[in-house]
Structure formats: C-alpha cells, structure tokens
Design a protein around this motif. Structure first.
Motif, PDB file in Angstrom:
ATOM      1  N   TYR A 163       0.857  -1.177   0.000  1.00  0.00           N
ATOM      2  CA  TYR A 163       0.000   0.000   0.000  1.00  0.00           C
ATOM      3  C   TYR A 163       0.896   1.229   0.000  1.00  0.00           C
ATOM      4  CZ  TYR A 163      -3.579   3.263   1.899  1.00  0.00           C
ATOM      5  OH  TYR A 163      -4.446   4.312   2.100  1.00  0.00           O
ATOM      6  N   VAL A 164       0.650   2.148  -0.945  1.00  0.00           N
ATOM      7  CA  VAL A 164       1.377   3.423  -0.997  1.00  0.00           C
ATOM      8  C   VAL A 164       0.364   4.545  -0.842  1.00  0.00           C
ATOM      9  CG1 VAL A 164       2.849   4.946  -2.346  1.00  0.00           C
ATOM     10  CG2 VAL A 164       3.147   2.469  -2.518  1.00  0.00           C
ATOM     11  N   SER A 165       0.583   5.392   0.140  1.00  0.00           N
ATOM     12  CA  SER A 165      -0.366   6.471   0.383  1.00  0.00           C
ATOM     13  C   SER A 165       0.311   7.549   1.217  1.00  0.00           C
ATOM     14  CB  SER A 165      -1.608   5.930   1.107  1.00  0.00           C
ATOM     15  OG  SER A 165      -2.619   6.921   1.195  1.00  0.00           O
ATOM     16  N   PHE A 166      -0.487   8.486   1.660  1.00  0.00           N
ATOM     17  CA  PHE A 166      -0.049   9.431   2.682  1.00  0.00           C
ATOM     18  C   PHE A 166      -0.571   8.949   4.020  1.00  0.00           C
ATOM     19  CE2 PHE A 166       0.684  11.774  -1.091  1.00  0.00           C
ATOM     20  CZ  PHE A 166       1.667  12.697  -0.789  1.00  0.00           C
ATOM     21  N   ASP A 167      -0.033   9.486   5.076  1.00  0.00           N
ATOM     22  CA  ASP A 167      -0.513   9.141   6.408  1.00  0.00           C
ATOM     23  C   ASP A 167      -1.892   9.783   6.571  1.00  0.00           C
ATOM     24  OD1 ASP A 167      -1.081   8.888   9.112  1.00  0.00           O
ATOM     25  OD2 ASP A 167       1.021   9.067   9.694  1.00  0.00           O
TER      26      ASP A 167
END
Length: 407
Positions: A163-167
C-alpha cells in the motif's frame, strides 16, 4: 551468443599472431600486430560491462507492462495522480496503460479485467470502492500479477502486495490541529461552533481523515469549548457519497437552514477534502446568515480551492505531493518486479528527498496487515502557497496571484 562469437574471433586472431611471431616474423610486424590485438582480459571486461548495462536496462522495465487503474477524471487530483504515475513508469521504459472509471465500480472491475487480459506485469490501483475488487483481484493473483494499492486501501483480498499512500490519519489530524491553533482553543474561553463534512463511505481513507480531525478536537468538544450545533458528530452522519461537491453543498445548506438561520454564528466548517469544501463554501456564501469569516478546511490543493484560499474564502488545504507518491510507487514496483521483497530499506536505498515511513502495523485490509509506505502531507495556507506549491515546482503562479498545477 554474439559476445561468445566475438570473443572466439578475437582469441583466434591472437593465436595466429603468436604463431607468426614464432615462425620468424619480424619484431616490427609482431609489434604492429600486438597493437591491433585485443587481449582476452579486455574482451571479458567489455563483455561484462555490456552485460551489466543490459541487466540494468532489464531492471528498469524494458518490455514489461504496468496497468494503472484510477477512479475518475471528475476529481482534479486523480488526473494528476494518473499523469504522474504514467510519466514515472514510462521514464523507466515500461509500457503503461492508464484507465479512468468515471467513479463507476462495475466499470473499474471491467477496466482491471482488461488490464489483466492485456498481460500486465504489475497493477497499480486506486479503488473507487475498497470492498468491490475481491473477485477481479483473485484473477490477478491467479496470473501472478502483483498489486499495489495506491492511495486508497483495497479491502478483503490477499492479492494486495503493498500500500502506498499518505498518512491519512495525519491528514485529518493536521486539519484539527489547524482549527485548534486558529481559535487558540487551549487559551480561549469559547464556545465556538463547528460542523463536520466527511468523505465517501466507500473510500477507506475517508474514515481515517475524519477520525484524525475529530480525535484532535474531541477533548474541546467534550469540554463544551467546541459545539456541534447540528449534533452530527459520527462519520455516517457527515459522510459525502463520492466526495461530491453538489451533495456536500445541499447537505450544508440544510444544516445552515436548520441550525444557523436565527443568526447563530458558525465558526468552523471542517471539510475532509477540497471537493466537499467547495460545496460547503458555496452553501456558506448563499445560505449563511452570519457576517463573520468561517474557517474552512480542505485537502488536495485543487485549483479552484487554491483560488478560494487566495481570495480568503477557504482557509487551508492539506496538500499531498502526488508527484512524490508516484516516485515511491515506481521504485516499489521496480523492486517487486525484480523479485525483491521491499521493506524499510527501500526508503534509504532509493534516496528519496521527501519524508516517508514504512508501516507494518496500521493498515489491515481484512486479510491481514498490508505493508505500507506512507508519505507526509503539508498544510497550505495563503501565507505559504508560494513556498510549498510554487517554489517546489508543483504549481505556477499567474500574474493575478492564482496558482495553477504544472501537471
């Protein structure tokens, strides 16, 4: 094969030269031939360098396909995400297919089926509905296609690799802390009135955004320093289907009509993103009886909202540098396709110039914890638009002082 034939030919030439020297060739002739002869060590070195070059090209993506599934073009930010991702993967030699599904779940399923049928080597998916892709991703797993869940966590499938995202919790937390500081809640007497507008229930991130904001302000609500006049304090009460601007505007018009038409002052409209903030701003402009300036939060840095920030209509937005998110996704994808098992070391090895954390505890999609790379968002206000958005190259500023995205 070419390298082997070349090496054999050169070695053969060297042997002939040696025989001629032994049969009485002049020293001048031997010297001349020795200058033209390539040694075995030199050939092996050149062959090794060429092999290393070929190997590097292979790891960069030559001949491999990446399928990118975006939710819609109707929200500005997904156009940016799709564009940045395509640009990053193409720059490394990948063949790239990008789909946009018009916020239609069935369409996204069909789009992903098409990408699988096209024999992609990697899927990067920003889901419309995190619960709806279980079956189609089972097909991807059968074909041994790794899946990166991009920005929104895909639920209830063991096909997701990373999973790649922002916090996302921090996004909401930054909004809540901004309100706290703007109202000086630790020192002011209050009370102040606040209303919440959250995002799409189908988007797993929406709950994190709302929880981060609400948790940052909960103690002040419990103490009565912040008052939610409408009484709508749960996510289900304040959610906005599809993050739709018109839906957010209609709901907020109803809130204003029912709770603020008698002149009650609204101090804060905490909105989880820019598309909902746009609708809330419109409702306040047309239906709010008060004369004070209402604090309005947002997220994404959409062009219309940045214009509203410049004009003093919206107070802040939480900006997520999706160009950096695309870079992280590229490096993660390359590592996966190279047969590696990426972990925290990817961050250091990649040499990113942006902050990112490797998280193996926070994001459970129903089948287990999904290893996550979480970037850090930035608060943007009228005072720091130049520094955070223009100086960084993400936006340009026109002669009237309004920012426009470069991509």
């Amino acid at each position: 094969m070419f390298k082997k034939k070349f090496l054999a030919a050169v070695l053969g030439t060297a042997m002939v030269a040696s025989l001629l020297t032994g049969c009485g060739a002049s020293s001048d002739t031997a010297t001349s031939e020795s200058k033209e002869t390539v040694t075995e060590a030199q050939v092996e070195t050149e062959a090794s360098e060429e092999a290393s070059s070929d190997e590097a090209a292979t790891t960069e993506g030559s001949g491999k396909k990446v399928g990118i599934a975006m939710p819609t073009k109707s929200l500005e930010r997904w156009n940016r995400d799709g564009s940045y991702l395509e640009e990053q993967f193409k720059s490394k030699g990948f063949e790239v297919s990008v789909t946009y599904s018009d916020n239609k779940i069935d369409q996204q399923v069909k789009d992903i089926e098409g990408l699988i049928a096209d024999d992609v080597d990697l899927l990067v998916i920003a889901a419309i509905d995190g619960e709806s892709l279980t079956q189609v991703l089972a097909e991807a797993k059968e074909e041994n296609i790794p899946v990166i869940s991009y920005d929104r966590l895909i639920m209830n499938t063991d096909a997701v690799s990373y999973y790649v995202s922002f916090d996302n919790y921090t996004v909401g937390k930054l909004q809540g802390e901004f309100v706290r500081d703007q109202l000086d809640l630790d020192n002011a007497e209050g009370p102040y009135n606040i209303e919440f507008t959250a995002g799409d229930p189908a988007d797993n991130n929406a709950g994190f955004f709302f929880d981060g904001a609400y948790d940052a302000l909960k103690s002040y609500i419990d103490d009565g320093k912040l008052v939610v006049v409408s009484g709508q304090t749960s996510f289900d009460q304040v959610a906005t289907k599809a993050w739709d601007t018109a839906t957010a505007m209609t709901r907020f018009q109803n809130i204003l009509g029912s709770n603020y038409s008698d002149g009650t002052q609204l101090d804060v409209a905490l909105c989880s993103n820019d598309s909902t903030a746009l609708g809330v701003t419109q409702a306040i402009e047309t239906d709010y009886a008060g004369t004070n300036s209402v604090i309005i939060t947002g997220q994404d840095g959409d062009e219309a909202n940045l214009a509203n920030i410049v004009d003093g209509k919206q107070t802040m937005t939480v900006y997520k540098a999706v160009a950096n998110e695309a870079v992280a996704t590229l490096d993660l994808g390359v590592a996966i396709l190279n047969g590696e098992t990426p972990d925290a070391s990817l961050i250091d090895n990649s040499g990113w110039d942006f902050e990112c954390a490797y998280d193996t505890a926070s994001y459970d999609n129903g089948t287990g914890i999904i290893p996550s790379y979480l970037l850090v968002p930035t608060v943007v206000t009228k005072d720091n638009i130049q520094k955070e958005l223009v100086d960084t190259g993400y936006y340009t500023m026109d002669e009237d002082g309004y920012p426009h995205p470069t991509n």
